[in-house]
Scaffold this motif. Structure first.
Motif, PDB file in Angstrom:
ATOM      1  N   ILE A  37      51.685  57.209  82.786  1.00  0.00           N
ATOM      2  CA  ILE A  37      50.789  58.030  83.607  1.00  0.00           C
ATOM      3  C   ILE A  37      50.076  57.086  84.569  1.00  0.00           C
ATOM      4  CG2 ILE A  37      48.825  59.609  83.633  1.00  0.00           C
ATOM      5  CD1 ILE A  37      49.521  60.503  80.858  1.00  0.00           C
ATOM      6  N   SER A  38      50.261  57.290  85.835  1.00  0.00           N
ATOM      7  CA  SER A  38      49.673  56.416  86.849  1.00  0.00           C
ATOM      8  C   SER A  38      48.153  56.531  86.836  1.00  0.00           C
ATOM      9  CB  SER A  38      50.206  56.791  88.237  1.00  0.00           C
ATOM     10  OG  SER A  38      49.732  58.082  88.610  1.00  0.00           O
ATOM     11  N   PRO A  39      47.447  55.551  87.424  1.00  0.00           N
ATOM     12  CA  PRO A  39      45.986  55.668  87.516  1.00  0.00           C
ATOM     13  C   PRO A  39      45.543  56.958  88.207  1.00  0.00           C
ATOM     14  CG  PRO A  39      46.676  53.432  88.026  1.00  0.00           C
ATOM     15  CD  PRO A  39      47.928  54.240  87.884  1.00  0.00           C
ATOM     16  N   GLN A  40      46.275  57.376  89.233  1.00  0.00           N
ATOM     17  CA  GLN A  40      45.941  58.639  89.886  1.00  0.00           C
ATOM     18  C   GLN A  40      46.145  59.807  88.925  1.00  0.00           C
ATOM     19  OE1 GLN A  40      44.660  59.254  93.114  1.00  0.00           O
ATOM     20  NE2 GLN A  40      44.396  61.256  92.140  1.00  0.00           N
ATOM     21  N   GLY A  41      47.205  59.747  88.133  1.00  0.00           N
ATOM     22  CA  GLY A  41      47.446  60.796  87.150  1.00  0.00           C
ATOM     23  C   GLY A  41      46.343  60.865  86.112  1.00  0.00           C
ATOM     24  N   LYS A  42      45.831  59.719  85.700  1.00  0.00           N
ATOM     25  CA  LYS A  42      44.713  59.697  84.750  1.00  0.00           C
ATOM     26  C   LYS A  42      43.479  60.345  85.365  1.00  0.00           C
ATOM     27  CE  LYS A  42      46.163  55.542  82.173  1.00  0.00           C
ATOM     28  NZ  LYS A  42      47.453  55.265  82.820  1.00  0.00           N
ATOM     29  N   GLN A  43      43.219  60.063  86.621  1.00  0.00           N
ATOM     30  CA  GLN A  43      42.096  60.701  87.302  1.00  0.00           C
ATOM     31  C   GLN A  43      42.299  62.214  87.385  1.00  0.00           C
ATOM     32  OE1 GLN A  43      41.903  58.697  91.079  1.00  0.00           O
ATOM     33  NE2 GLN A  43      41.078  56.812  90.219  1.00  0.00           N
ATOM     34  N   ASP A  44      43.524  62.638  87.623  1.00  0.00           N
ATOM     35  CA  ASP A  44      43.814  64.071  87.682  1.00  0.00           C
ATOM     36  C   ASP A  44      43.565  64.739  86.332  1.00  0.00           C
ATOM     37  OD1 ASP A  44      44.565  63.675  90.297  1.00  0.00           O
ATOM     38  OD2 ASP A  44      46.720  63.722  89.906  1.00  0.00           O
ATOM     39  N   ILE A  45      43.931  64.070  85.248  1.00  0.00           N
ATOM     40  CA  ILE A  45      43.700  64.629  83.910  1.00  0.00           C
ATOM     41  C   ILE A  45      42.205  64.757  83.635  1.00  0.00           C
ATOM     42  CG2 ILE A  45      43.905  64.130  81.448  1.00  0.00           C
ATOM     43  CD1 ILE A  45      46.671  62.998  81.988  1.00  0.00           C
ATOM     44  N   ILE A  46      41.453  63.741  83.997  1.00  0.00           N
ATOM     45  CA  ILE A  46      39.998  63.795  83.810  1.00  0.00           C
ATOM     46  C   ILE A  46      39.406  64.944  84.620  1.00  0.00           C
ATOM     47  CG2 ILE A  46      37.844  62.563  84.232  1.00  0.00           C
ATOM     48  CD1 ILE A  46      39.336  59.970  83.595  1.00  0.00           C
ATOM     49  N   ALA A  47      39.880  65.113  85.859  1.00  0.00           N
ATOM     50  CA  ALA A  47      39.398  66.215  86.691  1.00  0.00           C
ATOM     51  C   ALA A  47      39.740  67.563  86.077  1.00  0.00           C
ATOM     52  CB  ALA A  47      39.993  66.107  88.097  1.00  0.00           C
ATOM     53  N   PHE A  48      40.928  67.680  85.482  1.00  0.00           N
ATOM     54  CA  PHE A  48      41.330  68.926  84.816  1.00  0.00           C
ATOM     55  C   PHE A  48      40.414  69.226  83.636  1.00  0.00           C
ATOM     56  CE2 PHE A  48      43.756  70.519  81.108  1.00  0.00           C
ATOM     57  CZ  PHE A  48      43.922  71.838  81.522  1.00  0.00           C
ATOM     58  N   LEU A  49      40.124  68.230  82.811  1.00  0.00           N
ATOM     59  CA  LEU A  49      39.253  68.436  81.655  1.00  0.00           C
ATOM     60  C   LEU A  49      37.848  68.841  82.096  1.00  0.00           C
ATOM     61  CD1 LEU A  49      40.349  65.433  79.397  1.00  0.00           C
ATOM     62  CD2 LEU A  49      40.918  67.853  79.098  1.00  0.00           C
ATOM     63  N   ASN A  50      37.349  68.216  83.152  1.00  0.00           N
ATOM     64  CA  ASN A  50      36.027  68.591  83.667  1.00  0.00           C
ATOM     65  C   ASN A  50      36.029  70.010  84.217  1.00  0.00           C
ATOM     66  OD1 ASN A  50      34.988  66.059  83.019  1.00  0.00           O
ATOM     67  ND2 ASN A  50      35.400  65.204  85.041  1.00  0.00           N
ATOM     68  N   THR A  51      37.144  70.413  84.817  1.00  0.00           N
ATOM     69  CA  THR A  51      37.228  71.758  85.398  1.00  0.00           C
ATOM     70  C   THR A  51      37.212  72.829  84.317  1.00  0.00           C
ATOM     71  OG1 THR A  51      38.457  70.945  87.317  1.00  0.00           O
ATOM     72  CG2 THR A  51      38.628  73.300  86.811  1.00  0.00           C
ATOM     73  N   ILE A  52      38.041  72.675  83.276  1.00  0.00           N
ATOM     74  CA  ILE A  52      38.084  73.705  82.242  1.00  0.00           C
ATOM     75  C   ILE A  52      36.797  73.717  81.417  1.00  0.00           C
ATOM     76  CG2 ILE A  52      40.591  73.646  82.090  1.00  0.00           C
ATOM     77  CD1 ILE A  52      40.343  72.002  79.549  1.00  0.00           C
ATOM     78  N   GLU A  53      36.107  72.591  81.366  1.00  0.00           N
ATOM     79  CA  GLU A  53      34.850  72.566  80.621  1.00  0.00           C
ATOM     80  C   GLU A  53      33.749  73.295  81.367  1.00  0.00           C
ATOM     81  OE1 GLU A  53      31.755  69.313  78.603  1.00  0.00           O
ATOM     82  OE2 GLU A  53      33.643  68.661  79.510  1.00  0.00           O
ATOM     83  N   SER A  54      33.780  73.199  82.681  1.00  0.00           N
ATOM     84  CA  SER A  54      32.734  73.834  83.497  1.00  0.00           C
ATOM     85  C   SER A  54      33.069  75.271  83.892  1.00  0.00           C
ATOM     86  CB  SER A  54      32.497  73.005  84.765  1.00  0.00           C
ATOM     87  OG  SER A  54      33.688  72.925  85.551  1.00  0.00           O
ATOM     88  N   THR A  55      34.301  75.715  83.620  1.00  0.00           N
ATOM     89  CA  THR A  55      34.704  77.075  83.990  1.00  0.00           C
ATOM     90  C   THR A  55      34.466  78.019  82.814  1.00  0.00           C
ATOM     91  OG1 THR A  55      36.412  76.222  85.477  1.00  0.00           O
ATOM     92  CG2 THR A  55      36.588  78.523  84.799  1.00  0.00           C
ATOM     93  N   PRO A  56      33.687  79.081  83.001  1.00  0.00           N
ATOM     94  CA  PRO A  56      33.441  80.009  81.891  1.00  0.00           C
ATOM     95  C   PRO A  56      34.699  80.779  81.514  1.00  0.00           C
ATOM     96  CG  PRO A  56      32.534  80.879  83.939  1.00  0.00           C
ATOM     97  CD  PRO A  56      32.989  79.474  84.232  1.00  0.00           C
TER      98      PRO A  56
END
Length: 263
Positions: free
Chosen positions: A205-224
């Motif tokens: 998983i590239s560094p950009q891919g890792k950032q994308d995964i972190i962004a995904f986790l933050n998105t689903i956590e903040s989405t009701p």
């Protein structure tokens, strides 16, 4: 040709070759020393950090991992695990261990950020390993949560659940939920592979891919949850259990009401 041959046999030729060899050796040594000095200057840790980290390590970690981090029967070697592994394990409270078990459980950290980084500096001095990711590695301003979701489902969902809610593994082990986990710890887990987790290096998983995964986790956590209560985001198992329990309770209550009416 005879004159050239005579010049090659000149008594000073050996001295000239020796001087050339010394100059070449000195030049190579100067280049190597400069490279090592530049590397030392670019290190985020000072000698004081390493020394303070060693004191903390000896007082709190050496019982299991050895006085020099070489490992013992009760704890693995830490030579080469890198600063990121220490920052993750100590920063999430998993280390020092509260008790022996199938895997270390998360708990409130026993050390502050400065102390954690000092211990990480000491372990990093024992051998090369993954470093603590910096601000640039954790910058998700240009990350793609959609791609992160796809990468997460392919590489992580089989253990952590598609919504990062966690899940059970074998022999008392488990994949923890990812809600509320700091970005730096998510990144460190991917590059160090703590406990049962595999290592996802940059080739996987590239560094950009890792950032994308972190962004995904933050998105689903903040989405009701659009459907109301998410029931732990565990999917149809938890939802079916809830419906079955609630339905059974309604049937029991209705039965009691009917019997009370007939009497």
């Amino acid at each position: 040709m005879k004159a050239l041959s005579q010049r090659r046999r000149h008594p000073l030729a050996a001295i000239a070759l020796l001087l050339m060899g010394l100059l070449l050796t000195g030049g190579l040594y100067a280049v190597a020393s400069g490279a090592n000095e530049a590397k030392a200057q670019s290190s985020p840790y000072t000698a004081e950090d390493v020394e303070e980290g060693k004191k903390l390590f000896v007082a709190n970690c050496a019982t299991c991992h050895g006085m020099s981090g070489q490992g013992t029967e009760t704890g693995p070697s830490l030579v080469g695990v890198g600063a990121a592994a220490v920052h993750f394990q100590v920063g999430t409270g998993r280390m020092p261990l509260q008790m022996q078990g199938p895997q270390a459980k998360e708990k409130p950290p026993q050390f502050n950020e400065e102390e954690t980084r000092q211990m990480a500096a000491y372990v990093a001095s024992l051998g090369p390993g993954p470093a603590i990711p910096g601000e640039k590695a954790l910058d998700t301003s240009d990350a793609d949560p959609g791609n992160g979701g796809q990468l997460f489902r392919v590489n992580c969902a089989m253990c952590h659940n598609a919504a990062g809610a966690g899940g059970a593994l074998t022999r008392g082990k488990f994949a923890p939920q990812l809600a509320g986990v700091e970005d730096v710890h998510v990144y460190e887990a991917m590059i160090t592979g703590p406990q049962n987790m595999p290592v996802f290096n940059d080739a996987t998983i590239s560094p950009q891919g890792k950032q994308d995964i972190i962004a995904f986790l933050n998105t689903i956590e903040s989405t009701p949850s659009p459907g109301g209560a998410d029931l732990g985001s565990l999917g149809p198992v938890s939802e079916g259990l809830f419906v079955w329990t609630a339905g059974l309770g309604v049937i029991i209550a209705f039965t009691i009401w009917l019997t009370s009416r007939s009497s």
